[in-house]
Design an enzyme around this catalytic site. Structure first.
Site, PDB file in Angstrom:
ATOM      1  N   GLY B  27       3.358   7.300  -4.584  1.00 34.75           N
ATOM      2  CA  GLY B  27       2.012   7.422  -4.027  1.00 34.75           C
ATOM      3  C   GLY B  27       2.019   8.394  -2.874  1.00 34.75           C
ATOM      4  N   CYS B  28       1.533   7.954  -1.733  1.00 38.70           N
ATOM      5  CA  CYS B  28       1.455   8.844  -0.583  1.00 38.70           C
ATOM      6  C   CYS B  28       2.799   8.884   0.132  1.00 38.70           C
ATOM      7  CB  CYS B  28       0.406   8.353   0.390  1.00 38.70           C
ATOM      8  SG  CYS B  28      -1.203   8.120  -0.372  1.00 38.70           S
ATOM      9  N   GLY B  29       2.944   9.880   0.989  1.00 35.82           N
ATOM     10  CA  GLY B  29       4.114   9.975   1.842  1.00 35.82           C
ATOM     11  C   GLY B  29       3.662   9.969   3.282  1.00 35.82           C
ATOM     12  N   ARG B  56       5.191  13.409  -2.958  1.00 34.52           N
ATOM     13  CA  ARG B  56       4.471  12.143  -2.780  1.00 34.52           C
ATOM     14  C   ARG B  56       2.973  12.366  -2.706  1.00 34.52           C
ATOM     15  NH1 ARG B  56       7.995   8.119  -2.066  1.00 34.52           N
ATOM     16  NH2 ARG B  56       6.296   6.712  -1.592  1.00 34.52           N
TER      17      ARG B  56
END
Lengths: 503, 409
Positions: B27-29, B56
């Site tokens: 997902g996000c970083g 990410r």
């Protein structure tokens, strides 16, 4: 005497080829359906379709069928409407019935669906991960005040704890049903189950029989308009007190326990004379306004050593404003009883035509309390009728803290919803005081069935939470974003605070 | 465990705008770094830490927040603004000038960067609240700033407040974080605390205002996860006047921190406990006094629990807090090197900035990692306070009578 125009509702059919002629049906039927002369002879007009005889017939030779008499088609004058007129022309009386509103009004629960996680947020496996259902009922502070504990940590400061809350292991409690309307064995069964499950039962307005004292920490004592079964001593026994203003099955009217159901034990528990009708008035005669309610709430708190005091009301049109007033009057929880809620006796016209669905009531009350910033000040118990764990999950998602089950409780004990509790002849031994019938319920057996039911629903709630990707019920509570409506009109969606499926 | 960056051909901080050598899909970083001595770091370091976590995100959002970056205006509220057009700027400036004394206003310094296009009009304003307006509204300066942010975001079409704190600012937009960082010339800034974020939006369209960090006052939040309890979190916040207009989980997390730390004055450790509380079974094993505190926090703040997968870094003037969800469904690694404390989604990001940390660990579920800059007063308190919300206590006679009228209608 004139012949009644009303024909039997059911046909009792016996396959005499298979019949053992053992007479068990005669013995099992509380309604006196059967005569026995060489073989059982049913009198159809007395049958309530409760299936007691069917269940216990060793030969499985009894069936109950609808008496499908043809009437001239008329969409306006249903067969039931015609029968009601004939019955009332016979008697001149109010039609009495029992249990909840059976009419085909919209069932909102059945038009709501729940969400599940896919990819972006994971679902959680309740068989492998903790899945928490514990719930606290009662007034909570708006915020928690803390102070340093002197060792680098913190401890509670002041009175912001939950010491005066009722702790529930799962958000399902047993609904109020009085001793008198149901038998003592039913009360014993529910009390034992409540203790094992870590939830509460509710005495209803009939007081607490001394056999229930061992379970008193799991018992909510109801204070209704008749003030039956109350004493300073018993007020201090209960885990919490509940002022009953109204009931979903009969909003705006009182209660009536016929003298036939008041034997010596019921009389002692209710503190009313044996054999005379126990009539609770429609309003409390000391509550004619919200400020009167406030006085009673605080009087009960004073008298009970500051136990939580809840207020039970029927869901009616202006329920949100009423609930707000009740919370501001100091109630620790509000019990919202929808128009599908059951009862042991009610005028049919009231049951079928007064009140609103509990789904709507939960939604508007929860929102109103939030709008006014007082949602934390009281919990919401929703009832009337919760038929499954799905209903419970949806009620909680709409904003209820917990649900109460009455009809489902009795169904678990054998009730077949024959709507005849008021007669006192319940063949299942539930809503009767006839000793030969009440002994049919062994409290140990009853407690096990009720424990099974609530455990089963709790497991299902855990499955639902897991699918929703949350591991505590407080993350579902009031989370209407996890609900969608299918086939509800826009206005109803707006009132429920639920989007239609697809949005 | 250490990743030797030199093993990857062609890797150097200078060409990280090219395809990252790391292929870890997720997902996000995020990252956060704080020098607890108060020493300043160039904005280049957070850019490098985010660049190695490029995969990410998907190029639809990146951003940073830096603290201590405006030493020339340390006591001014600095609003970083995004405008879709000049009309939006005029309308928003009208609001700002009626409420604040604007001591300095300028366009955000930027440079053209490949990959960054369709940028909104970006301005920043250094301001102090007008005393007479404050007095008239009977607001604290902080509440006043919050209400201004809410009003602009909700009412002015095409205007968005990217940040609104003192001596801090958010730099964010649509693009990969390293592109965004260079677009905003972050190497020209120096701060003691930085947070960074790389976005893989799935639930909201990629737009400049929706990129992270999300900020309010001095708070900034970067977040990896999708909060499954969003619905009730947002409804809970509405009771306290927070309008969740962005539809993002991060916004909810930011408001919850604001409510718990600033308005309810909870110590940061307990605020984290509210967001990611221990299990009941753990609480029952605690000493009685602590168990009672935990029970109360869970019962009172149940609707504030962030349920579902998340890793969050909260930045503020004076440090940062990193937190995982209660059963650690998203990655978070922490390390300390000298006076620097760093957290990131991936160890690679940490080793890019501090190749040989003194300690490196994986924080446990619900256990906050807290960095505090020496000598800076924290923006929240850890002593006993009266709670503002208690003022509206239910059972005053006036309230009951007022309600009576409503019921009687």
């Amino acid at each position: 005497m004139q012949q009644t125009f009303v024909q039997p509702e059911f046909r009792v059919k016996i396959d005499y080829d298979k019949c053992h002629k053992c007479g068990r049906c005669v013995q099992q039927c509380g309604w006196g359906v059967y005569d026995f002369t060489e073989r059982p002879i049913p009198h159809d007009e007395k049958c309530r379709a409760c299936h007691r005889c069917v269940t216990y017939c060793p030969a499985h030779c009894i069936t109950i069928e609808k008496n499908t008499l043809a009437f001239r088609d008329n969409d306006n004058w249903s067969a039931d409407a015609r029968k009601a007129v004939w019955t009332q022309a016979d008697s001149g009386g109010v039609l009495l019935t029992s249990m909840g509103n059976p009419k085909p009004y919209e069932r909102i629960f059945d038009k709501l669906v729940l969400d599940a996680c896919q990819v972006t947020n994971p679902s959680i496996d309740p068989l492998r991960e903790p899945m928490e259902l514990r719930t606290y009922l009662g007034r909570k502070a708006d915020s928690v005040a803390v102070e340093p504990d002197g060792t680098g940590g913190f401890r509670l400061a002041g009175d912001s704890g939950v010491a005066r809350n009722i702790e529930l292991a799962v958000p399902i409690v047993f609904a109020p049903m009085s001793y008198g309307s149901v038998s003592l064995n039913v009360h014993r069964s529910i009390a034992m189950a409540a203790e094992r499950l870590g939830v509460t039962m509710n005495t209803g307005e009939g007081g607490m029989h001394e056999d229930l004292y061992p379970y008193q920490d799991h018992i909510i004592l109801q204070v209704a308009s008749g003030r039956f079964g109350l004493s300073p001593e018993v007020l201090k026994r209960a885990a919490a007190l509940e002022i009953k203003i109204g009931q979903g099955a009969k909003p705006g009217i009182g209660g009536h326990l016929p003298g036939e159901k008041i034997d010596r034990d019921v009389s002692a528990t209710r503190m009313v004379p044996q054999g005379s009708d126990a009539i609770s008035p429609a309003p409390h005669h000391d509550i004619y306004s919200i400020e009167d309610l406030r006085q009673l709430i605080y009087a009960l708190k004073e008298a009970s050593g500051y136990r939580p005091v809840g207020v039970k009301i029927a869901a009616v049109h202006n329920v949100a404003a009423i609930a707000s007033g009740i919370v501001r009057a100091g109630a620790d929880y509000i019990y919202l009883d929808g128009f599908r809620g059951g009862t042991g006796a009610t005028p049919q016209v009231v049951r079928d035509h007064i009140g609103i669905p509990v789904e709507i009531a939960i939604a508007v009350v929860d929102q109103r309390l939030r709008d006014e910033g007082i949602r934390n000040h009281a919990s919401i118990i929703a009832a009337g009728s919760i038929r499954s764990s799905a209903d419970a999950a949806k009620a909680i998602a709409l904003g209820a803290d917990a649900v109460a089950i009455g009809t489902a409780t009795l169904l678990a004990l054998g009730c077949h919803l024959c709507q005849s509790c008021h007669t006192g002849n319940c063949s299942w031994g539930i809503t009767t005081q006839r000793p030969e019938l009440t002994r049919r319920i062994d409290p140990e057996w009853g407690a096990e069935r009720l424990t099974n039911l609530v455990n089963a629903w709790s497991h299902e709630l855990q499955e639902i939470l897991g699918a929703l990707g949350v591991n505590a019920v407080e993350s579902l509570r009031g989370s209407r974003e996890r609900l969608r409506a299918i086939g509800l009109d826009e206005q109803t969606c707006r009132i429920l605070g639920v989007k239609p499926a697809g949005l | 465990m250490a990743y030797d960056l030199s093993r990857y051909d062609g890797f150097s901080p200078d060409n990280y705008r090219e395809e990252s050598p790391f292929k870890i899909h997720g997902g996000c970083g995020l990252m956060g770094i704080c020098d607890e001595s108060g020493a300043l770091m160039s904005g280049e370091e957070p850019i490098r830490a985010m660049a190695v976590q490029r995969d990410r995100g998907n190029g639809l959002g990146g951003g940073f927040a830096g603290y201590g970056i405006y030493p020339e205006f340390p006591d001014h509220y600095c609003f970083h603004m995004m405008y879709h057009d000049l009309r939006a700027r005029d309308e928003a400036e009208e609001i700002l000038r009626t409420r604040f004394t604007v001591d300095h206003a300028e366009p955000m310094p930027t440079r053209p960067v490949r990959g960054i296009h369709d940028a909104p009009i970006l301005w920043r304003y250094f301001m102090t609240p007008r005393a007479e307006v404050l007095e008239e509204l009977d607001h604290s300066a902080e509440d006043f700033v919050v209400s201004t942010v809410m009003e602009i975001n909700a009412r002015v079409d095409g205007a968005f407040v990217a940040s609104s704190g003192k001596n801090m600012g958010a730099f964010k937009g649509v693009g990969y974080p390293e592109e965004i960082g260079h677009y905003f010339r972050l190497e020209d800034y120096a701060g003691h605390t930085w947070v960074g974020h790389n976005r893989f939006p799935t639930n909201t369209p990629g737009w400049w205002g929706g990129a992270h960090p999300f900020t309010l006052l001095d708070w900034s939040i970067v977040h990896n996860g999708e909060i499954s309890s969003y619905g009730i979190n947002a409804r809970y916040l509405e009771q306290f006047g927070y309008a969740c207009s962005l539809g993002t989980d991060t916004e909810v997390a930011a408001y919850l921190f604001d409510l718990l730390l600033r308005r309810h004055r909870l110590p940061v450790e307990l605020a984290c406990t509210v967001l990611a509380p221990p299990l009941w079974s753990e609480i029952e094993r605690m000493p009685a006094e602590r168990a009672e505190l935990m029970r109360s926090l869970r019962a009172v703040y149940g609707p504030a629990m962030l349920n579902g997968p998340f890793a969050i870094v909260l930045g503020f003037n004076g440090g940062m807090v990193a937190l995982n969800d209660r059963i650690k469904l998203r990655p978070l690694v922490a390390a300390r090197s000298g006076s620097r404390l760093m957290v990131a989604s991936e160890e690679s990001a940490i080793r890019t900035v501090m190749p040989d940390p003194d300690t490196l660990w994986t924080p446990r579920a619900g256990e906050p990692v807290i960095a505090r800059v020496k000598g800076m007063e924290l923006p929240f308190h850890s002593t006993l306070h009266a709670t503002p919300a208690e003022v509206s206590c239910a059972v005053t006679a006036a309230d009951a009578c007022h309600e009576l009228e409503e019921v009687a209608v």
